[in-house]
Motif scaffolding. Structure first.
Motif, mmCIF file in Angstrom:
data_model
loop_
_atom_site.group_PDB
_atom_site.id
_atom_site.type_symbol
_atom_site.label_atom_id
_atom_site.label_comp_id
_atom_site.label_asym_id
_atom_site.label_seq_id
_atom_site.Cartn_x
_atom_site.Cartn_y
_atom_site.Cartn_z
ATOM 1 N N GLY A 141 2.696 0.612 0.230
ATOM 2 C CA GLY A 141 3.993 1.454 -0.039
ATOM 3 C C GLY A 141 4.582 0.958 -1.262
ATOM 4 N N LYS A 144 11.947 2.580 -1.351
ATOM 5 C CA LYS A 144 12.491 3.770 -1.367
ATOM 6 C C LYS A 144 13.408 3.765 -2.627
ATOM 7 C CE LYS A 144 13.292 5.890 2.876
ATOM 8 N NZ LYS A 144 13.688 5.540 4.274
ATOM 9 N N ASN A 180 2.907 2.317 6.937
ATOM 10 C CA ASN A 180 2.633 2.844 5.599
ATOM 11 C C ASN A 180 1.238 3.244 5.605
ATOM 12 O OD1 ASN A 180 5.274 2.246 4.433
ATOM 13 N ND2 ASN A 180 4.355 0.109 3.470
ATOM 14 N N ILE A 183 0.496 6.702 7.653
ATOM 15 C CA ILE A 183 1.079 7.600 6.947
ATOM 16 C C ILE A 183 0.211 7.848 5.657
ATOM 17 C CG2 ILE A 183 2.983 8.345 5.409
ATOM 18 C CD1 ILE A 183 4.984 6.820 7.428
ATOM 19 N N LEU A 184 -0.217 6.920 4.826
ATOM 20 C CA LEU A 184 -0.947 7.422 4.003
ATOM 21 C C LEU A 184 -2.453 8.150 4.568
ATOM 22 C CD1 LEU A 184 -0.776 4.197 1.595
ATOM 23 C CD2 LEU A 184 0.504 6.492 1.396
ATOM 24 N N LEU A 225 0.390 4.936 -3.683
ATOM 25 C CA LEU A 225 1.509 4.924 -4.485
ATOM 26 C C LEU A 225 1.509 3.920 -5.816
ATOM 27 C CD1 LEU A 225 3.856 4.677 -1.619
ATOM 28 C CD2 LEU A 225 4.536 6.052 -3.477
ATOM 29 N N ARG A 250 5.144 9.862 -3.391
ATOM 30 C CA ARG A 250 6.817 9.218 -3.052
ATOM 31 C C ARG A 250 7.545 10.144 -2.071
ATOM 32 N NH1 ARG A 250 8.679 4.802 -1.486
ATOM 33 N NH2 ARG A 250 9.567 6.274 0.236
ATOM 34 N N ARG A 253 5.952 10.502 1.125
ATOM 35 C CA ARG A 253 6.413 9.244 1.991
ATOM 36 C C ARG A 253 7.845 9.476 2.627
ATOM 37 N NH1 ARG A 253 7.276 6.230 4.716
ATOM 38 N NH2 ARG A 253 6.529 4.170 5.227
ATOM 39 N N ASP A 254 8.707 9.950 1.672
ATOM 40 C CA ASP A 254 10.229 10.099 2.223
ATOM 41 C C ASP A 254 10.172 11.063 3.206
ATOM 42 O OD1 ASP A 254 10.858 8.396 0.098
ATOM 43 O OD2 ASP A 254 11.287 10.020 -1.349
ATOM 44 N N PRO A 256 7.929 11.730 5.957
ATOM 45 C CA PRO A 256 6.312 11.476 6.322
ATOM 46 C C PRO A 256 6.206 12.381 7.645
ATOM 47 C CG PRO A 256 7.808 9.823 7.073
ATOM 48 C CD PRO A 256 8.740 10.601 6.308
#
Ligand SMILES: [Zn+2]
Length: 263
Positions: A141, A144, A180, A183-184, A225, A250, A253-254, A256
């Motif tokens: 990650g 933020k 992280n 989610i990826l 990222l 990004r 990721r914000d 997810p």
């Protein structure tokens, strides 16, 4: 110079640098004072330096008490955090160098997560490279973007990715690694490297072991990222430029997708 990691609060890490010859210590981003004092007293160490990466409470929360408990502690942070970190003695800017335990760290200015964020890069005499990156890079990650812009964060990450050696140990301030990479994996379900990494993270976290420090060489291959120039990732996101790719990851990721934790 020895490095110790103290897990505190929910998912923060405090790092202690130890000068074994002088029995002195420096602390990086003390979220709290108590566990630091406990560790230092048990190991007969005297605190001489506090190195802060940025002004967030979970990085400076212990500063005041530590300065009261240990006399003559010097507090270092970025020049742009002036007035946001109590008792700051040194105001660091990009290109500055600091000393601890007869070793030198380069200071890099890396705005994005906050506007004053800096990091500390120790290139030790024994060839080891250690980067104390605060909340700018996480394993899987990046921080933020609270105060800066996407462009600023992208340029900070590009600078770090392309200037520190591959064998750099990256000391991130949070244990976010499992979340992280889960989610990826949703973003890149076909990426087998990410799947293998998740298995490796699970085996560490099941034993309550940290995944930090991570290795820069590995993050370059795995962390979406930091892979804005990867053709496969660009194809997945239908993006063309590096900046556009970074922004797309990004943003993903914000907000997810919900992920299922394996334990
Ligand atoms: Zn932060």
């Amino acid at each position: 110079m020895k490095i110790e990691l103290l897990p505190v609060l929910n998912d923060n890490y405090i790092f202690i640098l130890i000068d074994e010859l002088k029995s002195e210590a420096a602390v990086i981003d003390p979220a709290e004072a108590k566990p630091v004092i406990q560790f230092l007293e048990t190991n007969n160490l005297k605190l001489t330096h506090i190195f802060n990466t940025h002004h967030h409470a979970d990085h400076i929360g212990g500063n005041k008490k530590l300065c009261e408990f240990y006399k003559n502690v010097k507090v270092y942070a970025g020049e742009k955090d002036s007035g946001r970190i109590g008792k700051q003695d040194f105001f660091l800017k990009h290109g500055d160098k600091i000393n601890f335990a007869d070793e030198i760290a380069n200071i890099y200015y890396v705005p994005g997560h906050t506007l004053g964020h800096i990091c500390y890069h120790f290139l030790l005499k024994n060839g080891e490279s250690h980067l104390f990156i605060g909340d700018t890079i996480f394993s899987g990650g990046c921080g933020k973007i609270f105060e800066g812009t996407f462009e600023q964060m992208f340029s900070s990450l590009s600078f770090i990715r392309d200037s520190v050696p591959d064998n750099t140990f990256v000391w991130c301030s949070h244990e976010y690694t499992l979340e992280n990479y889960l989610i990826l994996e949703c973003l890149e379900p076909q990426n087998l490297n990410i799947k293998a990494k998740i298995q490796n993270i699970i085996s560490l976290r099941e034993k309550n072991l940290p995944t930090i420090p991570c290795l820069m060489s590995e993050e370059k291959i795995l962390n979406s990222l930091l892979r804005w120039d990867d053709p496969n990732l660009r194809k997945t996101l239908s993006t063309k430029s590096s900046l556009e790719t970074f922004i797309a990851v990004r943003k993903f990721r914000d907000s997810p997708p919900k992920v299922k934790y394996p334990f």
